[in-house]
Design a protein around this motif. Structure first.
Motif, PDB file in Angstrom:
ATOM      1  N   UNK A   9       0.837  -1.208   0.000  1.00 26.62           N
ATOM      2  CA  UNK A   9       0.000   0.000   0.000  1.00 26.62           C
ATOM      3  C   UNK A   9       0.870   1.256   0.000  1.00 26.62           C
ATOM      4  N   UNK A  10       1.863   1.278   0.861  1.00 25.79           N
ATOM      5  CA  UNK A  10       2.743   2.447   0.952  1.00 25.79           C
ATOM      6  C   UNK A  10       3.558   2.621  -0.332  1.00 25.79           C
ATOM      7  N   UNK A  11       4.044   1.499  -0.890  1.00 24.85           N
ATOM      8  CA  UNK A  11       4.802   1.577  -2.138  1.00 24.85           C
ATOM      9  C   UNK A  11       3.938   2.088  -3.282  1.00 24.85           C
ATOM     10  N   UNK A  12       2.677   1.696  -3.295  1.00 24.89           N
ATOM     11  CA  UNK A  12       1.763   2.186  -4.328  1.00 24.89           C
ATOM     12  C   UNK A  12       1.582   3.702  -4.232  1.00 24.89           C
ATOM     13  N   UNK A  43      -3.266  -6.348  -7.242  1.00 27.10           N
ATOM     14  CA  UNK A  43      -2.866  -5.891  -5.912  1.00 27.10           C
ATOM     15  C   UNK A  43      -3.218  -4.417  -5.743  1.00 27.10           C
ATOM     16  N   UNK A  44      -2.994  -3.631  -6.780  1.00 27.56           N
ATOM     17  CA  UNK A  44      -3.392  -2.218  -6.731  1.00 27.56           C
ATOM     18  C   UNK A  44      -4.872  -2.116  -6.348  1.00 27.56           C
ATOM     19  N   UNK A  45      -5.712  -2.851  -7.092  1.00 24.76           N
ATOM     20  CA  UNK A  45      -7.157  -2.739  -6.872  1.00 24.76           C
ATOM     21  C   UNK A  45      -7.605  -3.390  -5.569  1.00 24.76           C
ATOM     22  N   UNK A  46      -6.786  -4.201  -4.966  1.00 27.76           N
ATOM     23  CA  UNK A  46      -7.082  -4.729  -3.638  1.00 27.76           C
ATOM     24  C   UNK A  46      -6.964  -3.615  -2.593  1.00 27.76           C
ATOM     25  N   UNK A  47      -6.105  -2.650  -2.879  1.00 27.65           N
ATOM     26  CA  UNK A  47      -5.863  -1.563  -1.930  1.00 27.65           C
ATOM     27  C   UNK A  47      -6.636  -0.283  -2.252  1.00 27.65           C
ATOM     28  N   UNK A  48      -6.865  -0.018  -3.539  1.00 22.20           N
ATOM     29  CA  UNK A  48      -7.484   1.251  -3.940  1.00 22.20           C
ATOM     30  C   UNK A  48      -8.479   1.019  -5.074  1.00 22.20           C
ATOM     31  N   UNK A  49      -9.631   1.709  -5.044  1.00 26.67           N
ATOM     32  CA  UNK A  49     -10.594   1.548  -6.128  1.00 26.67           C
ATOM     33  C   UNK A  49     -10.150   2.231  -7.430  1.00 26.67           C
TER      34      UNK A  49
END
Length: 192
Positions: A9-12, A43-49
């Motif tokens: 999440x932080x890396x994104x 993984x991106x979409x697991x954390x952010x819409x």
């Protein structure tokens, strides 16, 4: 690409802000953000819409900490004393990483009208969290709204000074936010 690496999440967030600054918000894709962060698109979409939500990562935590600090202020604390307790509590979530990251975040937001709009909505949400917490303490609506807005302004002013200050300094955000609240309190007193 690592699917379940810690800190995704932080890396994104860091990857997105860097890309927004380098090539602009509109030109940056979710695929590019995921690749830069070393994760998959899923993984991106697991954390952010969507990519817009990257800039408000942590907003819920910040709102919660502000409200908890206000709720836990001593009985008999004035509305601004309760706000000061909220600012102190929320400041604990901000450390050196946030301080180092702030200039890049500021540049990314400045480069996009859409990100500026999202940042403004974040501000409204933080002020509302403080206002709601003050009302729960029995503070009348207009007073709570004014104190919440002053708390938001103090947080933003303190955060800006803290993030632009001496990187080697050990001062924490709380000192800056509380000093800004004191300045605003004095400015308000001079209005009458």
């Amino acid at each position: 690409m690592g699917r379940w690496e810690p800190g995704a999440r932080e890396r994104l967030v860091v990857a997105a802000v860097d890309l927004f600054t380098e090539q602009g918000y509109d030109a940056t894709t979710v695929a590019q953000i995921a690749e830069r962060a070393g994760v998959t698109k899923s993984t991106f979409f697991r954390h952010f819409p969507d990519k817009r939500e990257l800039l408000v990562a942590g907003q819920e935590t910040l709102s919660r900490l502000l409200a908890e600090g206000i709720a836990e202020a001593p009985d008999g604390a004035s509305p601004l004393e309760a706000v000061a307790a909220g600012l102190e509590r929320a400041s604990t979530a901000m450390g050196p990483v946030n301080r180092d990251f702030a200039p890049r975040l500021k540049a990314a937001v400045a480069s996009s009208a859409e990100l500026q709009e999202r940042d403004a909505l974040k501000s409204v949400s933080l002020a509302a969290a403080m206002t709601t917490a003050l009302i729960a303490r029995g503070v009348p609506d207009p007073t709570a709204a004014l104190a919440g807005e002053l708390g938001l302004l103090a947080f933003k002013r303190g955060y800006a000074e803290w993030s632009e200050g001496d990187r080697d300094g050990k001062e924490e955000l709380a000192g800056y936010a509380l000093a800004a609240l004191d300045e605003l309190r004095a400015a308000g007193a001079s209005l009458s």
